[in-house]
Scaffold this motif. Structure first.
Motif, mmCIF file in Angstrom:
data_model
loop_
_atom_site.group_PDB
_atom_site.id
_atom_site.type_symbol
_atom_site.label_atom_id
_atom_site.label_comp_id
_atom_site.label_asym_id
_atom_site.label_seq_id
_atom_site.Cartn_x
_atom_site.Cartn_y
_atom_site.Cartn_z
ATOM 1 N N ASP A 92 0.814 -1.265 0.035
ATOM 2 C CA ASP A 92 0.106 -0.040 -0.077
ATOM 3 C C ASP A 92 0.859 1.296 0.154
ATOM 4 O O ASP A 92 0.434 2.465 0.017
ATOM 5 C CB ASP A 92 -0.989 0.019 1.166
ATOM 6 N N GLU A 112 1.755 6.706 -0.297
ATOM 7 C CA GLU A 112 0.690 5.832 -0.421
ATOM 8 C C GLU A 112 0.132 5.575 -1.706
ATOM 9 O O GLU A 112 0.243 6.542 -2.591
ATOM 10 C CB GLU A 112 -0.503 6.184 0.551
ATOM 11 N N PRO A 114 -2.486 3.612 -4.521
ATOM 12 C CA PRO A 114 -3.715 3.191 -4.788
ATOM 13 C C PRO A 114 -3.994 1.754 -5.162
ATOM 14 O O PRO A 114 -4.913 0.911 -4.776
ATOM 15 C CB PRO A 114 -4.506 3.966 -5.954
ATOM 16 N N ASP A 115 -2.724 1.125 -5.743
ATOM 17 C CA ASP A 115 -2.671 -0.194 -6.124
ATOM 18 C C ASP A 115 -1.262 -0.700 -5.566
ATOM 19 O O ASP A 115 -0.383 -0.019 -5.685
ATOM 20 C CB ASP A 115 -2.978 -0.331 -7.518
ATOM 21 N N ALA A 270 -4.491 -6.334 7.585
ATOM 22 C CA ALA A 270 -5.707 -5.910 6.818
ATOM 23 C C ALA A 270 -7.021 -6.456 7.742
ATOM 24 O O ALA A 270 -7.835 -5.646 7.559
ATOM 25 C CB ALA A 270 -5.886 -7.132 5.438
ATOM 26 N N LEU A 273 -7.472 -3.678 10.028
ATOM 27 C CA LEU A 273 -7.957 -2.297 9.491
ATOM 28 C C LEU A 273 -9.114 -2.646 9.078
ATOM 29 O O LEU A 273 -10.039 -1.698 9.158
ATOM 30 C CB LEU A 273 -7.032 -2.188 8.132
ATOM 31 N N ALA A 274 -9.610 -3.713 8.459
ATOM 32 C CA ALA A 274 -11.087 -3.952 8.262
ATOM 33 C C ALA A 274 -12.111 -3.818 9.579
ATOM 34 O O ALA A 274 -13.226 -3.227 9.359
ATOM 35 C CB ALA A 274 -11.262 -5.348 7.508
ATOM 36 N N GLY A 277 -12.230 -0.083 10.098
ATOM 37 C CA GLY A 277 -12.794 0.479 9.098
ATOM 38 C C GLY A 277 -11.946 1.397 8.199
ATOM 39 O O GLY A 277 -12.493 2.398 7.611
ATOM 40 N N LEU A 278 -10.757 1.005 8.196
ATOM 41 C CA LEU A 278 -9.753 2.074 7.233
ATOM 42 C C LEU A 278 -9.289 1.091 6.221
ATOM 43 O O LEU A 278 -9.108 -0.290 6.538
ATOM 44 C CB LEU A 278 -8.493 2.115 8.246
ATOM 45 N N HIS A 279 -8.833 1.571 5.253
ATOM 46 C CA HIS A 279 -8.268 0.922 4.011
ATOM 47 C C HIS A 279 -6.844 0.765 4.040
ATOM 48 O O HIS A 279 -6.217 -0.158 3.862
ATOM 49 C CB HIS A 279 -8.705 1.683 2.802
ATOM 50 N N SER A 280 -6.215 1.754 4.800
ATOM 51 C CA SER A 280 -4.821 1.797 4.626
ATOM 52 C C SER A 280 -4.354 2.682 5.940
ATOM 53 O O SER A 280 -5.201 3.841 6.303
ATOM 54 C CB SER A 280 -4.087 2.494 3.575
#
Length: 401
Positions: A92, A112, A114-115, A270, A273-274, A277-280
């Motif tokens: 990330d 950071e 995105p992919d 991961a 984070l889930a 409630g965060l993506h990164s």
């Protein structure tokens, strides 16, 4: 006579290496301290320091001491203008830093993504940053090389990234491509191995001979081993992949990834984070979110992961009998949640004698630990042969450490 001259030259180079390594690893030391540490006489230390100073690798300052009789012993320090570039690609983000021979983190940029970045993107981003820094913040510095901490299997013989599964890299010559793009000698190794090296030299495992280090990052869990004071890489360079073991899970409800799930499938950044409630997030942000949240789902996920981590650590302790286990990244956050409880859960699953002196510690170098380790392999040739390497031009044909 030629043989004798070669022996004398070899001793001189070894002594230059000893002196430079001491001020690099220990920080500024007086000439008197260097004399004591090396067992060499004062005049020899003076000549060695003079040669290193002439090469621009150390500086000398006279301490401001007025209450002692006699001439004060000058302090010798690693030159602040000598730096290495440290690189850490993750799923990330890409982090690039400039770290001084005096171990200061001079510059640090985390981008950071995105992919997941491919090798070409990592090379291009790193080369662009190095070029920009060398004309700006590092304009007055000597950049001696690049060190890369890769979350995957790196072949010791030639620095080839055999497999970095979370980055989806297979047989990628990242070392050689970075060297060609930057003109700087490049060294490359597994990220957790470099974390173990950094924590052993400067952090939570300093002075400890038998250490298991586990690094928890966006790309999973890697391990590094120090046994009898030496970094263990294995025959191909792949030792320490504890995250790829398949853990015994006592509670069926704790299993999330199916019967064949690995440690890193279950103990996962991961998943944390889930739950939050965060993506990164970088490490301090994730730690703060876990520590401050009263959310029952997050607390339950933390406890689930700690139970599986305890079994994983117990297996490592039974096999390797370390005196210290160091946890870095999000694993340090899991430890901090209840350090005594995690230690008790580990020792309950080990042979009593194997864990009777066991200590669990969080990585002391924080989010810079992998970068510090990467800088160490970039500095390796300079530390081994200071004057010869300092006087040689940068070579694009990098070599692994």
């Amino acid at each position: 006579m030629a043989g004798a001259e070669g022996t004398v030259e070899g001793v001189r180079r070894a002594n230059l290496s000893r002196v430079l390594r001491l001020v690099h690893e220990e920080g500024p030391l007086s000439r008197a301290s260097l004399t004591e540490e090396t067992g060499l006489n004062r005049s020899t230390i003076g000549a060695l320091v003079g040669e290193l100073a002439a090469a621009g690798l150390v500086t000398e300052t006279v301490p401001d001491v007025h209450y002692r009789a006699g001439r004060p012993s000058p302090n010798v320090a690693a030159a602040t203008e000598v730096v290495a570039i440290a690189v850490n690609p993750e799923v990330d983000a890409l982090t690039v830093a400039a770290i001084g021979l005096d171990r200061r983190v001079v510059l640090r940029e985390r981008t950071e993504l995105p992919d997941v970045a491919g090798v070409e993107q990592v090379v291009a981003m790193t080369a662009e940053r190095v070029a920009r820094w060398r004309t700006d913040e590092l304009a007055g510095c000597r950049v001696v090389g690049i060190g890369v901490a890769v979350p995957g299997l790196v072949r010791s013989a030639d620095g080839l990234v055999r497999r970095a599964p979370h980055l989806d890299w297979t047989d990628e010559p990242l070392r050689d491509r970075l060297a060609a793009a930057t003109g700087l000698e490049t060294a490359i190794d597994n990220d957790a191995t470099l974390g173990a090296l950094a924590e052993h030299l400067y952090g939570a495992a300093r002075g400890v001979d038998d250490v298991v280090y586990l690094n928890g990052g966006a790309s999973g869990i890697g391990g590094g081993l120090v046994i009898a004071g030496r970094l263990v890489r294995g025959s191909g360079g792949y030792a320490g992949e504890i995250g790829q073991n398949r853990p015994g899970i006592a509670l069926p409800a704790d299993r999330r990834s199916g019967a064949q799930g690995t440690v890193e499938d279950e103990v996962s950044r991961a998943r944390l984070l889930a739950a939050i409630g965060l993506h990164s997030a970088d490490e301090p942000t994730l730690e703060a979110a876990i520590t401050m949240s009263p959310n029952a789902e997050i607390v339950a996920e933390v406890e689930r992961q700690r139970r599986i981590l305890a079994t994983t650590l117990a297996n490592a302790v039974n096999v390797l009998n370390p005196s210290v286990v160091v946890l870095g990244g999000f694993l340090a956050t899991l430890l901090a949640h209840d350090a005594e409880g995690l230690l008790a859960a580990v020792t309950a699953q080990t042979m009593p004698a194997n864990a009777e002196d066991l200590v669990l510690r969080s990585a002391a170098l924080g989010e810079d630990r992998l970068l510090v380790g990467a800088a160490e392999i970039a500095f390796a040739r300079l530390l081994d042969d200071p004057v010869s390497v300092a006087g040689a031009p940068s070579s694009p044909a990098g070599s692994g450490a």
